[in-house]
Scaffold this motif. Structure first.
Motif, PDB file in Angstrom:
ATOM      1  N   ARG A 250      -0.942   6.164   1.163  1.00 57.22           N
ATOM      2  CA  ARG A 250      -2.289   5.815   0.696  1.00 57.22           C
ATOM      3  C   ARG A 250      -3.035   5.017   1.763  1.00 57.22           C
ATOM      4  O   ARG A 250      -2.426   4.237   2.504  1.00 57.22           O
ATOM      5  CB  ARG A 250      -2.211   4.986  -0.583  1.00 57.22           C
ATOM      6  CG  ARG A 250      -1.437   5.650  -1.718  1.00 57.22           C
ATOM      7  CD  ARG A 250      -2.244   6.686  -2.424  1.00 57.22           C
ATOM      8  NE  ARG A 250      -1.525   7.217  -3.580  1.00 57.22           N
ATOM      9  CZ  ARG A 250      -2.048   8.016  -4.487  1.00 57.22           C
ATOM     10  NH1 ARG A 250      -3.321   8.366  -4.381  1.00 57.22           N
ATOM     11  NH2 ARG A 250      -1.332   8.471  -5.488  1.00 57.22           N
ATOM     12  N   GLU A 251      -4.337   5.202   1.815  1.00 56.15           N
ATOM     13  CA  GLU A 251      -5.144   4.445   2.769  1.00 56.15           C
ATOM     14  C   GLU A 251      -5.472   3.046   2.252  1.00 56.15           C
ATOM     15  O   GLU A 251      -5.653   2.115   3.038  1.00 56.15           O
ATOM     16  CB  GLU A 251      -6.443   5.198   3.073  1.00 56.15           C
ATOM     17  CG  GLU A 251      -6.233   6.506   3.825  1.00 56.15           C
ATOM     18  CD  GLU A 251      -7.552   7.185   4.159  1.00 56.15           C
ATOM     19  OE1 GLU A 251      -8.606   6.616   3.797  1.00 56.15           O
ATOM     20  OE2 GLU A 251      -7.517   8.264   4.767  1.00 56.15           O
ATOM     21  N   THR A 252      -5.600   2.911   0.948  1.00 56.38           N
ATOM     22  CA  THR A 252      -5.945   1.617   0.351  1.00 56.38           C
ATOM     23  C   THR A 252      -4.970   1.288  -0.773  1.00 56.38           C
ATOM     24  O   THR A 252      -4.304   2.174  -1.315  1.00 56.38           O
ATOM     25  CB  THR A 252      -7.374   1.627  -0.227  1.00 56.38           C
ATOM     26  OG1 THR A 252      -7.460   2.648  -1.247  1.00 56.38           O
ATOM     27  CG2 THR A 252      -8.397   1.904   0.863  1.00 56.38           C
ATOM     28  N   ASN A 253      -4.897   0.017  -1.107  1.00 53.53           N
ATOM     29  CA  ASN A 253      -4.043  -0.424  -2.205  1.00 53.53           C
ATOM     30  C   ASN A 253      -4.909  -0.652  -3.439  1.00 53.53           C
ATOM     31  O   ASN A 253      -5.710  -1.595  -3.479  1.00 53.53           O
ATOM     32  CB  ASN A 253      -3.308  -1.705  -1.823  1.00 53.53           C
ATOM     33  CG  ASN A 253      -2.209  -2.052  -2.819  1.00 53.53           C
ATOM     34  OD1 ASN A 253      -2.126  -1.471  -3.894  1.00 53.53           O
ATOM     35  ND2 ASN A 253      -1.361  -3.003  -2.465  1.00 53.53           N
ATOM     36  N   GLN A 254      -4.758   0.203  -4.435  1.00 48.23           N
ATOM     37  CA  GLN A 254      -5.525   0.084  -5.668  1.00 48.23           C
ATOM     38  C   GLN A 254      -4.758  -0.674  -6.756  1.00 48.23           C
ATOM     39  O   GLN A 254      -5.233  -0.782  -7.883  1.00 48.23           O
ATOM     40  CB  GLN A 254      -5.937   1.473  -6.169  1.00 48.23           C
ATOM     41  CG  GLN A 254      -6.831   2.211  -5.175  1.00 48.23           C
ATOM     42  CD  GLN A 254      -7.427   3.483  -5.754  1.00 48.23           C
ATOM     43  OE1 GLN A 254      -8.124   3.459  -6.772  1.00 48.23           O
ATOM     44  NE2 GLN A 254      -7.145   4.605  -5.107  1.00 48.23           N
TER      45      GLN A 254
ATOM     46  N   ASN B  22       0.974   3.350  -3.972  1.00 46.51           N
ATOM     47  CA  ASN B  22       1.013   1.896  -3.906  1.00 46.51           C
ATOM     48  C   ASN B  22       2.174   1.404  -4.774  1.00 46.51           C
ATOM     49  O   ASN B  22       2.443   1.980  -5.831  1.00 46.51           O
ATOM     50  CB  ASN B  22      -0.286   1.292  -4.429  1.00 46.51           C
ATOM     51  CG  ASN B  22      -1.543   1.864  -3.789  1.00 46.51           C
ATOM     52  OD1 ASN B  22      -2.562   1.985  -4.449  1.00 46.51           O
ATOM     53  ND2 ASN B  22      -1.489   2.207  -2.501  1.00 46.51           N
TER      54      ASN B  22
ATOM     55  N   GLN C 240      -8.708  -5.086  -9.675  1.00 47.18           N
ATOM     56  CA  GLN C 240      -9.041  -6.447  -9.244  1.00 47.18           C
ATOM     57  C   GLN C 240      -9.851  -7.189 -10.303  1.00 47.18           C
ATOM     58  O   GLN C 240      -9.662  -8.392 -10.510  1.00 47.18           O
ATOM     59  CB  GLN C 240      -9.792  -6.408  -7.916  1.00 47.18           C
ATOM     60  CG  GLN C 240      -8.911  -5.989  -6.745  1.00 47.18           C
ATOM     61  CD  GLN C 240      -9.679  -5.826  -5.443  1.00 47.18           C
ATOM     62  OE1 GLN C 240     -10.871  -6.142  -5.365  1.00 47.18           O
ATOM     63  NE2 GLN C 240      -9.017  -5.319  -4.421  1.00 47.18           N
TER      64      GLN C 240
ATOM     65  N   VAL D 133       0.813  -1.215   0.000  1.00 41.88           N
ATOM     66  CA  VAL D 133       0.000   0.000   0.000  1.00 41.88           C
ATOM     67  C   VAL D 133       0.849   1.269   0.000  1.00 41.88           C
ATOM     68  O   VAL D 133       0.383   2.336  -0.421  1.00 41.88           O
ATOM     69  CB  VAL D 133      -0.973  -0.008   1.204  1.00 41.88           C
ATOM     70  CG1 VAL D 133      -0.206   0.142   2.511  1.00 41.88           C
ATOM     71  CG2 VAL D 133      -2.053   1.065   1.064  1.00 41.88           C
TER      72      VAL D 133
ATOM     73  N   HIS E  33     -12.101   6.420  -4.122  1.00 33.70           N
ATOM     74  CA  HIS E  33     -11.656   5.552  -3.032  1.00 33.70           C
ATOM     75  C   HIS E  33     -11.730   4.079  -3.406  1.00 33.70           C
ATOM     76  O   HIS E  33     -10.798   3.313  -3.165  1.00 33.70           O
ATOM     77  CB  HIS E  33     -12.506   5.820  -1.785  1.00 33.70           C
ATOM     78  CG  HIS E  33     -12.100   5.019  -0.604  1.00 33.70           C
ATOM     79  ND1 HIS E  33     -10.947   5.277   0.108  1.00 33.70           N
ATOM     80  CD2 HIS E  33     -12.666   3.934  -0.011  1.00 33.70           C
ATOM     81  CE1 HIS E  33     -10.826   4.412   1.109  1.00 33.70           C
ATOM     82  NE2 HIS E  33     -11.860   3.581   1.056  1.00 33.70           N
ATOM     83  N   ALA E  34     -12.847   3.647  -4.003  1.00 30.21           N
ATOM     84  CA  ALA E  34     -13.021   2.231  -4.327  1.00 30.21           C
ATOM     85  C   ALA E  34     -12.827   1.932  -5.802  1.00 30.21           C
ATOM     86  O   ALA E  34     -12.599   0.786  -6.180  1.00 30.21           O
ATOM     87  CB  ALA E  34     -14.420   1.765  -3.899  1.00 30.21           C
TER      88      ALA E  34
ATOM     89  N   GLU F  18      -9.625   0.016  -7.016  1.00 31.86           N
ATOM     90  CA  GLU F  18      -9.626  -1.390  -6.609  1.00 31.86           C
ATOM     91  C   GLU F  18     -10.556  -2.215  -7.483  1.00 31.86           C
ATOM     92  O   GLU F  18     -10.231  -3.339  -7.875  1.00 31.86           O
ATOM     93  CB  GLU F  18     -10.048  -1.506  -5.142  1.00 31.86           C
ATOM     94  CG  GLU F  18      -9.047  -0.956  -4.149  1.00 31.86           C
ATOM     95  CD  GLU F  18      -9.567  -1.057  -2.730  1.00 31.86           C
ATOM     96  OE1 GLU F  18      -9.424  -2.135  -2.133  1.00 31.86           O
ATOM     97  OE2 GLU F  18     -10.115  -0.060  -2.234  1.00 31.86           O
TER      98      GLU F  18
ATOM     99  N   SER G 274      -3.102  -4.237  -8.247  1.00 31.58           N
ATOM    100  CA  SER G 274      -3.257  -5.686  -8.218  1.00 31.58           C
ATOM    101  C   SER G 274      -2.216  -6.275  -9.161  1.00 31.58           C
ATOM    102  O   SER G 274      -1.758  -5.602 -10.093  1.00 31.58           O
ATOM    103  CB  SER G 274      -4.655  -6.112  -8.684  1.00 31.58           C
ATOM    104  OG  SER G 274      -5.663  -5.575  -7.849  1.00 31.58           O
TER     105      SER G 274
END
Length: 264
Positions: A32-36, A244, A63, A28, A55-56, A59, A38
């Motif tokens: 960053r707060e999330t891992n986008q 990320n 993914q 991550v 935010h989503a 991902e 893959s």
């Protein structure tokens, strides 16, 4: 911390038996707060997808891309038409997903795969966006893919130098992606299978923190894919980890032909 696992597959090219070894990792990063990101590293396909779009959204896109390409690997029919068919399904996945945003949901995609037919086997690099494939051959590192970005277009047009591109305000703006609209096929570059070759497939989270020289340095210092992956990830995080970070190292052992890289 245990070294990232290296996986090996034996293949036959012509009259020779070669060993393809690989390892991959995603992180991550520090900001960053999330891992986008893959990635998929399953012979004969090795790809990284760097998602974008809220935010989503990133991902969802990355993914879905990896999931659809995993289906291609499972089908044992890895080739350009199968990959493009999978990406067409990704476009529909993204458009139909309830969390897809209007913030440009999509993903980059880059990587390499083995393509085989009656004429033999070869590597094929594919690319959409600004994630990259590098090749270390004869101790010389080259960027195999060409970024689909505003900055790269300015460099190609002679309006910007590579040095000026580093801090350009549009450095993160890409011109092609896998998204919720009609798919533009990847660019492809074919590469002969040669012993000693080492590929790095990575998102820009790595190249923001490591120069080409740095990538080459860590490949030289670490002879196995797992060790090289770990060293480059650690360096990227130590240098800031602003995004990320995802990377795969793929290498070929034994002996093979001596033809050159050529673009189509």
């Amino acid at each position: 911390m245990a070294e990232t696992m290296t996986t090996t597959q034996t293949i036959t090219v012509g009259a020779r038996r070669l060993e393809v070894s690989w390892a991959g990792v995603t992180h991550v990063g520090h900001r960053r707060e999330t891992n986008q990101d893959s990635f998929l590293a399953e012979f004969p396909l090795f790809v990284v997808a760097d998602g974008m779009g809220g935010h989503a959204g990133g991902e969802i896109a990355s993914q879905s891309t990896v999931r659809r390409l995993h289906d291609v690997v499972d089908s044992a029919d890895v080739g350009r038409s199968a990959i493009e068919g999978a990406l067409e399904r990704v476009v529909k996945d993204i458009a139909a997903h309830p969390e897809t945003t209007d913030e440009g949901t999509g993903t980059t995609l880059t990587g390499v795969f083995i393509e085989s037919d009656d004429e033999g086997s070869r590597w094929v690099a594919l690319n959409i966006g600004d994630s990259r494939v590098y090749l270390l051959r004869d101790d010389h590192l080259v960027q195999v893919t060409t970024d689909h970005s505003v900055v790269q277009e300015l460099i190609t047009a002679g309006k910007l130098s590579p040095e000026e591109a580093e801090g350009h305000p549009y450095s993160n703006v890409i011109t092609r992606a896998v998204g919720a609209s009609e798919l533009t096929p990847p660019d492809y570059v074919t590469i002969d299978v040669r012993a000693g070759d080492r590929f790095v497939v990575c998102s820009d989270g790595l190249t923001k923190e490591l120069t080409d020289y740095g990538i080459q340095h860590f490949l030289r210092q670490h002879p196995t894919p797992g060790a090289a992956v770990d060293a480059m990830l650690a360096a990227a995080l130590e240098n800031g980890g602003r995004d990320n970070v995802s990377l795969i190292v793929v290498q070929v052992g034994d002996s093979s032909s001596t033809e050159d890289v050529h673009a189509e």
